[in-house]
Design a protein around this motif. Sequence first.
Motif, PDB file in Angstrom:
ATOM      1  N   LEU A 122      -5.269   7.897  -5.358  1.00 51.64           N
ATOM      2  CA  LEU A 122      -4.767   7.157  -6.519  1.00 51.64           C
ATOM      3  C   LEU A 122      -5.913   6.810  -7.461  1.00 51.64           C
ATOM      4  CD1 LEU A 122      -2.076   4.718  -5.142  1.00 51.64           C
ATOM      5  CD2 LEU A 122      -1.800   6.613  -6.723  1.00 51.64           C
ATOM      6  N   MET A 123      -7.047   6.401  -6.866  1.00 47.40           N
ATOM      7  CA  MET A 123      -8.187   6.036  -7.697  1.00 47.40           C
ATOM      8  C   MET A 123      -8.674   7.243  -8.486  1.00 47.40           C
ATOM      9  SD  MET A 123     -10.180   3.462  -5.197  1.00 47.40           S
ATOM     10  CE  MET A 123     -11.802   3.558  -5.870  1.00 47.40           C
TER      11      MET A 123
ATOM     12  N   TYR B 216      -3.295   5.234   4.505  1.00 49.15           N
ATOM     13  CA  TYR B 216      -3.345   4.233   3.438  1.00 49.15           C
ATOM     14  C   TYR B 216      -4.644   4.350   2.642  1.00 49.15           C
ATOM     15  CZ  TYR B 216      -3.552  -0.507   1.433  1.00 49.15           C
ATOM     16  OH  TYR B 216      -3.660  -1.578   0.594  1.00 49.15           O
TER      17      TYR B 216
ATOM     18  N   SER C 231      -6.394   8.164 -11.390  1.00 49.52           N
ATOM     19  CA  SER C 231      -6.306   7.286 -12.552  1.00 49.52           C
ATOM     20  C   SER C 231      -7.623   7.267 -13.345  1.00 49.52           C
ATOM     21  CB  SER C 231      -5.908   5.873 -12.112  1.00 49.52           C
ATOM     22  OG  SER C 231      -6.863   5.375 -11.226  1.00 49.52           O
TER      23      SER C 231
ATOM     24  N   VAL D  54       2.302   0.922   3.524  1.00 49.52           N
ATOM     25  CA  VAL D  54       1.507  -0.237   3.117  1.00 49.52           C
ATOM     26  C   VAL D  54       1.799  -1.426   4.023  1.00 49.52           C
ATOM     27  CG1 VAL D  54       1.151  -1.920   1.296  1.00 49.52           C
ATOM     28  CG2 VAL D  54       1.256   0.491   0.740  1.00 49.52           C
TER      29      VAL D  54
ATOM     30  N   TYR E 226       3.906   7.286  -5.308  1.00 51.53           N
ATOM     31  CA  TYR E 226       3.349   5.943  -5.402  1.00 51.53           C
ATOM     32  C   TYR E 226       4.464   4.949  -5.672  1.00 51.53           C
ATOM     33  CZ  TYR E 226       0.469   2.279  -7.545  1.00 51.53           C
ATOM     34  OH  TYR E 226      -0.128   1.116  -7.862  1.00 51.53           O
ATOM     35  N   GLY E 227       4.650   3.958  -4.775  1.00 55.45           N
ATOM     36  CA  GLY E 227       5.671   2.950  -4.989  1.00 55.45           C
ATOM     37  C   GLY E 227       7.020   3.296  -4.378  1.00 55.45           C
TER      38      GLY E 227
ATOM     39  N   VAL F 184       4.101  -0.945  -6.744  1.00 57.97           N
ATOM     40  CA  VAL F 184       4.924  -1.229  -7.923  1.00 57.97           C
ATOM     41  C   VAL F 184       6.172  -1.997  -7.503  1.00 57.97           C
ATOM     42  CG1 VAL F 184       6.052  -0.222  -9.914  1.00 57.97           C
ATOM     43  CG2 VAL F 184       4.111   0.932  -8.861  1.00 57.97           C
TER      44      VAL F 184
ATOM     45  N   ARG G 160      -4.564   7.482   0.577  1.00 55.90           N
ATOM     46  CA  ARG G 160      -3.630   7.318  -0.536  1.00 55.90           C
ATOM     47  C   ARG G 160      -4.313   6.574  -1.679  1.00 55.90           C
ATOM     48  NH1 ARG G 160      -1.854   2.351  -1.729  1.00 55.90           N
ATOM     49  NH2 ARG G 160       0.119   2.044  -2.817  1.00 55.90           N
ATOM     50  N   THR G 161      -4.971   5.449  -1.326  1.00 51.88           N
ATOM     51  CA  THR G 161      -5.673   4.667  -2.331  1.00 51.88           C
ATOM     52  C   THR G 161      -6.772   5.494  -2.989  1.00 51.88           C
ATOM     53  OG1 THR G 161      -5.299   2.841  -0.840  1.00 51.88           O
ATOM     54  CG2 THR G 161      -6.743   2.438  -2.687  1.00 51.88           C
TER      55      THR G 161
ATOM     56  N   ARG H  25      -5.259  -3.467  -8.937  1.00 49.51           N
ATOM     57  CA  ARG H  25      -5.133  -2.091  -9.384  1.00 49.51           C
ATOM     58  C   ARG H  25      -4.278  -1.277  -8.424  1.00 49.51           C
ATOM     59  NH1 ARG H  25      -8.807   2.522 -11.281  1.00 49.51           N
ATOM     60  NH2 ARG H  25     -10.218   2.354  -9.536  1.00 49.51           N
ATOM     61  N   LEU H  26      -4.354  -1.671  -7.123  1.00 49.09           N
ATOM     62  CA  LEU H  26      -3.691  -0.862  -6.110  1.00 49.09           C
ATOM     63  C   LEU H  26      -2.405  -1.502  -5.620  1.00 49.09           C
ATOM     64  CD1 LEU H  26      -6.986  -0.219  -4.299  1.00 49.09           C
ATOM     65  CD2 LEU H  26      -5.867   1.268  -5.931  1.00 49.09           C
TER      66      LEU H  26
END
Lengths: 357, 466
Positions: free
Chosen positions: A247-248, A240, A251, A170, A161-162, B466, A243-244, B462-463
Amino acid sequence: MKLMHGVLRFARYAAKRGAVLFVVVVLAVYATILIANMGGYVDEMVKSQVMASVSQSVAQNPQYKMLPYEEKMKIINSLYEAELRRLGLDQSFYVRSFIYLGSALTMDLGRAQYMTSDSGSTIVRVIITERLPASILLFTSVNLMLFFIALFGGLALSHRYGSKMDKVVVSLSPLSSIPGWFYGIFLILIFAAWLRILPYGGMVDAPPPKDAFAYALSVLKHMALPAMSWLIAYSVIQTYVKRTFFLMFSSEDYVEMAKAKGLPPKLVERRYILRPTLPPIVTDLALTLISSWMGAIVTERVFNWPGIGSLFYEAIGFLDSPVIVGIVVIYAYLLAVTVLILDLVYMIVDPRIRMKG
Amino acid sequence: MATEKSGAKSFLKSLLTYRSALAGVIIILFMVSLSLYTVIAIPYPEAVRLWRLGEKSFMDNPRVAAPSWVNLFTSKKLPETIILDTRSSASGASKAIVSNTFRFEFTFSYDYDEFPSELNMFFFSKFNKTLHVAVYWQKPGGEPLKLKDFTLKAGEDAYYISADAVLIERLNKYLSEKVGAGLNQTLKAEEALFAVEDQSVLSRDTMQPAKGKYKVVVEGTAFEEGYSVDAKLVVYGKVHGIAGTDYHRRDLSIALLWGAPIALSFGVVAAVAVTCLQMVIAAVGAWYGGRADSLIQRATEFTMILPFLPVLMMISAFYKINIWVLLLVVIALSVLGYGTKTYRAMFLQIREFPYVEAAKAYGASNKRIIFRYLVPKVLPTIIPSLVLSVADFVFLEAALAILGLGDPDAPTWGKMINDAYGAGALYLGYYHWILEPALLLVVTTLGFALLGFALDKIFNPRLREV
């Protein structure tokens, strides 16, 4: 005793859910029948065609040449009535629409009005099954590819992520606002018109190669561009989205809790992140596979691909309502059955879903 | 009021820190101003009229000509259309009438590296008996060559030089005799009449147009006094205007311009209407619950089981509807759908929030709770998807046009692509015909997509990456 009770409750729920879905299917099929017959207008067209052909055959028949006008009209009218009865058009459209509905729901798809299969048959079932392999070959395989690219790509990205790769995906995702068939036009332009290394469209060379291996190779060559157009259009956005989605799920509070407990990361991932994501992923896969059955009308038109989408398009051109209704009925049943099965399976498997009723 | 203003300001500021959002906004603003210009400069009925007039009204335009600016990028200069008319003194056409004989001279210099695409001559005359004309062609430094003699029809008449089969055969024979060898292929009239007459003419790969002054002479005889006659020579080029032309000689810029307001209004109206209606319906269902909710749920399942595009295709094919009725049908078919289910799930959560409880306690009406408490809470989260769905609807219109089911009158981008596809533009190399509308579609939808994704990052932080 408790088990019995549970089974009963499950059966009641299943019956209720099944009944509701069946009613929805009936309504959807009936709506299609009404639209595909233009609310009975198609009948009027068929009637006038019948009238024209009957009068023509009487006028051309030497046997009736000498008859006076009234006699001729009488013969024409009686032949016309007989023909209408034969076609079942003597009843009003609304009566017949329910007859259509009944036979459609029992999968008695009947005969096409104008279209024939490549083998010359007018039976709707034959026409549809002839086109089905083409759609399944192209769209089911492309959708499966997309599904697994998105699944593993999304999972990998959710770990990183990132990262740079994440950012690339993205920032590329707006490309997916353009549909696959549209990329198809550009791909044809580049690979067929300009570079001349891949065919413009169709499913196999003409004439088709005799050798099975050469045939498969030719089909693969024809599949390349449509498959590529869908991969370009949808792989990034689906990755995408996945991935989201991961991620959801990673978390969620219970995941934090598991981490806080000091469980090993592998276990956290398997038991706390991946397991709850399974139901939506399976639903997604099932619905994708079902809808790929319908082919894709526009992509098939752009690439001249002889699948169900093209068949549907041609059926609309011919106003051939039995074919249209046949395709929609099969689709509606498949969709409804899939939804029902998924519903019931989750109810058994997923403790978070509680049954009501 | 002041806080609201500064809120909007800070929102704009944070939006524009995303370069992609800035690009999207610029694209959308450009498209909107292009649309406004088009709607004011060419009113819709006028555009439809120009688009539907038929070939006869564009006889001075070349067929499938590329846009003129193509010449900026190629080393070989493609010809522009040359029009010489005896009715206007400015062009290189002269007219001499001596009692019952007349003579027109058309002179033009040809300086291009490619051959023209077509040659036609038009006559405008008034007479009662007969009018006889002969047309001569003279290449730079060459001898006059008779093309044809014939009697004119009174009123408007035309000599379609490129379609004159007898002439084509004669010219080919003449050229092969002149070079002393058989030609590899039959040349078209416009090729034979412009080609340099040496060995290069033998093959299409080597032949070249002769550059310099051309002279076309029309000599005629009338058999009466008081007649009038004029003529126009059109040497059709291979480029035309800023957008080029299609197979019916129409200037594509009309459809390119009008495509913008149609695409924008179709996309935006459909997106806004569908999203808002879906939201309100979902809110009503979630708030009232019970029968209303289950009715909405069943109706949603019903529309979801109907295949959307096929039903839309049937309706637009059978009922031959225009684009605005089509828009209504699209909205009607989409109001109950996937979005309705998603929003309902959101509202079901919000329904339980304390502030909604508080509103209920002070006795707010159902309507007030739905529109002042539920909907505004969800609105920000769905604005990105609203903006993103504009692109989907723009392409939906294009898809219907590609299937030949769009509004037959409206000049839209999708219609252009469909026309081009039908005429085999990809096979025949008329790339401009497809690429221009396609690129406009891409740019427009990319504008909305860039903005939509940026909004998503702001409203659903939230998404955010970063």
